[in-house]
Design a protein around this motif. Structure first.
Motif, PDB file in Angstrom:
ATOM      1  N   GLU A 110       9.853 -22.017 -22.130  1.00 48.81           N
ATOM      2  CA  GLU A 110       9.742 -20.822 -21.295  1.00 48.81           C
ATOM      3  C   GLU A 110       8.327 -20.269 -21.253  1.00 48.81           C
ATOM      4  O   GLU A 110       7.978 -19.540 -20.327  1.00 48.81           O
ATOM      5  CB  GLU A 110      10.694 -19.736 -21.802  1.00 48.81           C
ATOM      6  N   THR A 111       7.507 -20.634 -22.252  1.00 50.31           N
ATOM      7  CA  THR A 111       6.157 -20.046 -22.332  1.00 50.31           C
ATOM      8  C   THR A 111       5.055 -21.079 -22.544  1.00 50.31           C
ATOM      9  O   THR A 111       3.905 -20.690 -22.764  1.00 50.31           O
ATOM     10  CB  THR A 111       6.108 -19.034 -23.487  1.00 50.31           C
ATOM     11  N   LYS A 130       5.858 -23.899 -11.615  1.00 47.23           N
ATOM     12  CA  LYS A 130       5.396 -22.633 -11.037  1.00 47.23           C
ATOM     13  C   LYS A 130       6.256 -21.440 -11.431  1.00 47.23           C
ATOM     14  O   LYS A 130       5.900 -20.301 -11.149  1.00 47.23           O
ATOM     15  CB  LYS A 130       5.341 -22.762  -9.512  1.00 47.23           C
ATOM     16  N   LYS A 131       7.369 -21.697 -12.094  1.00 48.46           N
ATOM     17  CA  LYS A 131       8.205 -20.608 -12.597  1.00 48.46           C
ATOM     18  C   LYS A 131       7.863 -20.228 -14.038  1.00 48.46           C
ATOM     19  O   LYS A 131       8.400 -19.244 -14.561  1.00 48.46           O
ATOM     20  CB  LYS A 131       9.689 -21.017 -12.515  1.00 48.46           C
ATOM     21  N   ILE A 132       6.986 -21.016 -14.666  1.00 47.81           N
ATOM     22  CA  ILE A 132       6.619 -20.791 -16.065  1.00 47.81           C
ATOM     23  C   ILE A 132       5.189 -20.272 -16.115  1.00 47.81           C
ATOM     24  O   ILE A 132       4.289 -20.891 -15.547  1.00 47.81           O
ATOM     25  CB  ILE A 132       6.747 -22.097 -16.880  1.00 47.81           C
ATOM     26  N   PRO A 133       4.932 -19.168 -16.795  1.00 53.38           N
ATOM     27  CA  PRO A 133       3.558 -18.657 -16.864  1.00 53.38           C
ATOM     28  C   PRO A 133       2.683 -19.508 -17.776  1.00 53.38           C
ATOM     29  O   PRO A 133       3.130 -19.987 -18.821  1.00 53.38           O
ATOM     30  CB  PRO A 133       3.735 -17.240 -17.444  1.00 53.38           C
ATOM     31  N   CYS A 151      -0.476 -20.031 -10.500  1.00 50.06           N
ATOM     32  CA  CYS A 151       0.690 -19.624  -9.712  1.00 50.06           C
ATOM     33  C   CYS A 151       0.918 -18.120  -9.837  1.00 50.06           C
ATOM     34  O   CYS A 151       0.348 -17.444 -10.708  1.00 50.06           O
ATOM     35  CB  CYS A 151       1.933 -20.394 -10.161  1.00 50.06           C
ATOM     36  N   GLN A 152       1.769 -17.607  -8.984  1.00 45.55           N
ATOM     37  CA  GLN A 152       2.035 -16.162  -8.970  1.00 45.55           C
ATOM     38  C   GLN A 152       2.686 -15.701 -10.269  1.00 45.55           C
ATOM     39  O   GLN A 152       2.453 -14.565 -10.724  1.00 45.55           O
ATOM     40  CB  GLN A 152       2.941 -15.817  -7.778  1.00 45.55           C
ATOM     41  N   THR A 153       3.478 -16.558 -10.895  1.00 42.10           N
ATOM     42  CA  THR A 153       4.111 -16.198 -12.172  1.00 42.10           C
ATOM     43  C   THR A 153       3.067 -15.946 -13.249  1.00 42.10           C
ATOM     44  O   THR A 153       3.175 -14.982 -14.023  1.00 42.10           O
ATOM     45  CB  THR A 153       5.064 -17.316 -12.627  1.00 42.10           C
ATOM     46  N   SER A 154       2.028 -16.792 -13.286  1.00 39.76           N
ATOM     47  CA  SER A 154       0.956 -16.598 -14.261  1.00 39.76           C
ATOM     48  C   SER A 154       0.165 -15.329 -13.967  1.00 39.76           C
ATOM     49  O   SER A 154      -0.192 -14.572 -14.885  1.00 39.76           O
ATOM     50  CB  SER A 154       0.013 -17.810 -14.259  1.00 39.76           C
ATOM     51  N   ASP A 156       1.243 -12.620 -12.439  1.00 40.88           N
ATOM     52  CA  ASP A 156       2.082 -11.467 -12.775  1.00 40.88           C
ATOM     53  C   ASP A 156       2.130 -11.241 -14.287  1.00 40.88           C
ATOM     54  O   ASP A 156       2.136 -10.092 -14.754  1.00 40.88           O
ATOM     55  CB  ASP A 156       3.503 -11.673 -12.240  1.00 40.88           C
ATOM     56  N   HIS A 157       2.171 -12.338 -15.034  1.00 34.29           N
ATOM     57  CA  HIS A 157       2.189 -12.233 -16.495  1.00 34.29           C
ATOM     58  C   HIS A 157       0.896 -11.593 -17.012  1.00 34.29           C
ATOM     59  O   HIS A 157       0.938 -10.698 -17.864  1.00 34.29           O
ATOM     60  CB  HIS A 157       2.366 -13.620 -17.104  1.00 34.29           C
TER      61      HIS A 157
END
Length: 253
Positions: A110-111, A130-133, A151-154, A156-157
């Protein structure tokens, strides 16, 4: 175009270094699709990857990715030969191999705690990454290796960490190391297994007293001073009474 592409890659690598604690040698998970595309475009992965990432790298794969190429037959024989030259990282599917896409995503968790880069042409893996930061993505396009932008997930994190809503991976590691140094860190099983022992406390002295009977007010207890006063008063009354007695009458015989 080569210099511009390398500048963009340098900026992206700095993003992962600063926000997700990536360090050299960079660990790069590679699957059969990436090797097949490299073979098709005559790209030497071992030579070009360190130059493009401007640092030392460790090329690695998993047992599931190798098994998948074996089952696909002679068409991917060249890709399997290339993939066999890389380090094989232990996965959780040694006895029961799974598709390479599933295996690579399971290695990230997950990380992405081991700070893997992922090199693939598989759309399933790309969508999962792309779903994993904190997972840098590499792919081949127009005969060149390309490092995808974060990616956007990273993003946002990183934003959440900067606002104080989350703890970064580097901070988590530093907190964990400090706890281990001071002997504070414990395993979850040890925490759950240990139960606090209750101290044996003495009974409350007030609870040991006899209960008073309900009724009228209890008469005050006689004290020693009160008894002495009563005795003195009685003596005085006797002496006074003796003085007032009539004198005895004497008769002549």
């Amino acid at each position: 175009m080569g210099l511009k592409r390398q500048k963009i890659a340098k900026k992206t690598i700095s993003f992962y270094k600063y926000n997700f604690s990536f360090r050299q040698p960079f660990q790069i998970l590679i699957d059969g699709t990436f090797c097949q595309m490299a073979l098709k475009n005559k790209i030497q992965i071992k030579e070009q990857m360190p130059k493009y990432l401007m640092g030392e790298v460790q090329l690695c794969t998993t047992n599931c990715a190798l098994k998948e190429l074996e089952t696909l037959g002679k068409e991917l024989y060249g890709a399997r030969i290339i993939l066999q030259k890389f380090q094989s990282r232990r996965c959780a599917h040694l006895k029961d191999p799974v598709p390479a896409s599933e295996c690579l995503l399971s290695m990230l968790g997950e990380t992405n705690p081991h700070n893997y880069f992922v090199a693939t042409q598989d759309h399933t893996v790309t969508a999962g990454v792309k779903k994993i930061p904190g997972v840098p993505l590499l792919y081949i396009i127009l005969n060149t290796i390309v490092l995808d932008k974060p990616c956007q997930t990273s993003l946002d994190h990183v934003k959440a960490v900067s606002l104080g809503e989350m703890v970064s991976v580097a901070q988590q590691q530093s907190i964990r190391s400090l706890k281990e140094d001071k002997g504070i860190a414990q395993k979850d099983g040890e925490r759950r297994g240990k139960k606090r022992k209750r101290k044996q406390s003495n009974p409350n002295p007030l609870s040991c007293l006899k209960k008073k009977k309900k009724g009228g007010p209890t008469p005050p207890k006689k004290t020693e001073q009160g008894e002495k006063k009563k005795i003195v008063k009685n003596k005085k009354q006797k002496t006074e009474g003796g003085d007032n007695l009539p004198a005895p009458v004497v008769t002549n015989a």
